[in-house]
Scaffold this motif. Structure first.
Motif, PDB file in Angstrom:
ATOM      1  N   GLY A  40      12.856   7.314 -22.151  1.00  0.00           N
ATOM      2  CA  GLY A  40      14.312   6.568 -23.061  1.00  0.00           C
ATOM      3  C   GLY A  40      13.578   5.442 -23.927  1.00  0.00           C
TER       4      GLY A  40
ATOM      5  N   ARG B 286      16.696  15.240 -25.558  1.00  0.00           N
ATOM      6  CA  ARG B 286      17.741  14.622 -24.469  1.00  0.00           C
ATOM      7  C   ARG B 286      16.760  13.518 -23.383  1.00  0.00           C
TER       8      ARG B 286
ATOM      9  N   GLU C 200      16.717   9.735 -24.076  1.00  0.00           N
ATOM     10  CA  GLU C 200      17.359   9.816 -22.744  1.00  0.00           C
ATOM     11  C   GLU C 200      16.473   9.187 -21.617  1.00  0.00           C
ATOM     12  N   GLY C 201      15.044   9.836 -21.414  1.00  0.00           N
ATOM     13  CA  GLY C 201      14.690   9.447 -20.295  1.00  0.00           C
ATOM     14  C   GLY C 201      14.827  11.002 -19.279  1.00  0.00           C
TER      15      GLY C 201
END
Ligand code: NAX
Length: 331
Positions: free
Chosen positions: A293, A255, A259-260
């Motif tokens: 991300g 994640r 997602e960053g």
């Protein structure tokens, strides 16, 4: 519930009948890793003797009736396992058996990670990212990556997020706050007892952890050794190695990459060093990594005092020795 609309993402898990996989697969199928809108195909790799056990896992995944689980592929062929995959989670590894030296373990694993690297290079999706968990994960990652020279260097990761999570939990407990208050906790170096869990740059409620905890002896002593030895402590207590918390480490790592990381914070990841912080180029070394991300970079400008530098030097030295130990097996 509406049908997921996007095309499924293929996720390969090796060592898929093992205990870390057992704690990870159902969470991936439930959407915890790639989100509630992303259907997944799980591509599960095991060695031939474990195929019956793997079929049992696949049956349970089916019985979970996960709306996001588009398909489950079980195989003992690395080529099939990595075909079209976007996330390769390398959990399978040769275990250390009685009387085995670390060098033997490295060599045994090289025999496994070299062909897996080649299979990733040959068949994975163009956006593939690889997270190596099977130990010794830094050097296993180095071996796999060296056999996949066409896969960009920034796609290879070794897992140290479990160590980071352990460090955060220790700091939160000591400070008497929720773990959500603890940020900027870095693990440097090898996923081994030489790792450097760095409390000096950690923040608790936005304030430097050393200031909040106000106990340098604990931070330099017990904190570091508890984090370094936590894996062994779990084995001693549970009779088995950490699987549930390792699964959380896998999910959190992916994640953070995909997602960053939160603004101003980072995640710990073993990455192929570009020489940052005086680490020899090419070693798979855990750093604080900032991701948006789409790409990532090693957090810049952190200063280490002499004691921290000694810890960094020790973990660098161990990784250099590991690399020397497998030099013949690198491409
Ligand atoms: P298990 O022994 O339960 O499972 C490993 C599985 O890998 C077995 O089912 C085995 O058949 C399979 N395997 C072996 N060779 C394979 C190959 N060539 N292809 C596919 N599968 C293969 O171990 P488990 O507790 O699940 O741990 C998995 C690995 O994660 C171990 O190497 C362990 O040391 C490592 N860990 C790393 C952590 C980290 O933070 N980086 C934490 C958790 C874990 O201890």
């Amino acid at each position: 519930m509406p049908e997921p609309s996007s095309a499924p993402v293929h996720v390969t898990v090796t060592g898929a009948a093992g205990q870390v996989a057992y704690a990870t697969l159902f969470r991936i199928a439930a959407g915890e890793m790639l989100g509630p809108d992303t259907p997944v195909v799980l591509r599960l790799l095991e060695v031939e003797p474990a195929m019956d056990a793997l079929e049992g896992v696949a049956m349970e995944l089916q019985d979970g009736a996960f709306p996001l689980l588009a398909d489950v592929v079980t195989t003992s062929s690395a080529e099939t396992a990595f075909e079209g995959t976007s996330w390769a989670l390398l959990l399978g590894a040769s275990p250390r058996t009685a009387g085995m030296e670390r060098g033997d373990l490295l060599t045994a694993n090289a025999g496994l990670f070299a062909p897996q690297g080649r299979a990733i290079a040959a068949g994975a999706a163009a956006d593939v990212r690889v997270l190596v968990v099977g130990n010794p994960c830094n050097t296993n990652c180095l071996i796999a990556a060296s056999h996949a020279p066409d896969v960009p260097r920034d796609r290879w990761f070794a897992m140290t997020r479990l160590d980071e999570n352990r460090a955060k939990a220790q700091l939160a407990h000591r400070a008497g706050v929720s773990v959500a208050q603890v940020t900027n906790t870095a693990i440097w170096g090898n996923h081994s007892a030489t790792q450097y869990p760095d409390a000096a740059h950690a923040l608790i409620g936005g304030r430097p952890a050393p200031e909040v905890i106000a106990d340098d002896a604990w931070l330099d002593g017990e904190f570091v050794s508890v984090v370094q030895q936590r894996g062994a402590a779990i084995v001693a207590a549970r009779g088995k190695s950490s699987a549930g918390s390792a699964a959380s480490g896998v999910i959190d790592s992916v994640r953070s990459i995909a997602e960053g990381t939160p603004e101003g914070d980072w995640t710990s990841l073993g990455v192929i060093s570009g020489g940052e912080y005086g680490v020899p180029e090419g070693l798979v070394f855990s750093y604080p990594v900032e991701s948006d991300g789409r790409g990532w970079k090693v957090a810049e400008g952190l200063k280490h005092d002499a004691a921290a530098q000694r810890r960094l030097d020790a973990t660098i030295e161990e990784l250099v020795k590991e690399r020397e130990g497998v030099a013949d097996l690198l491409k």
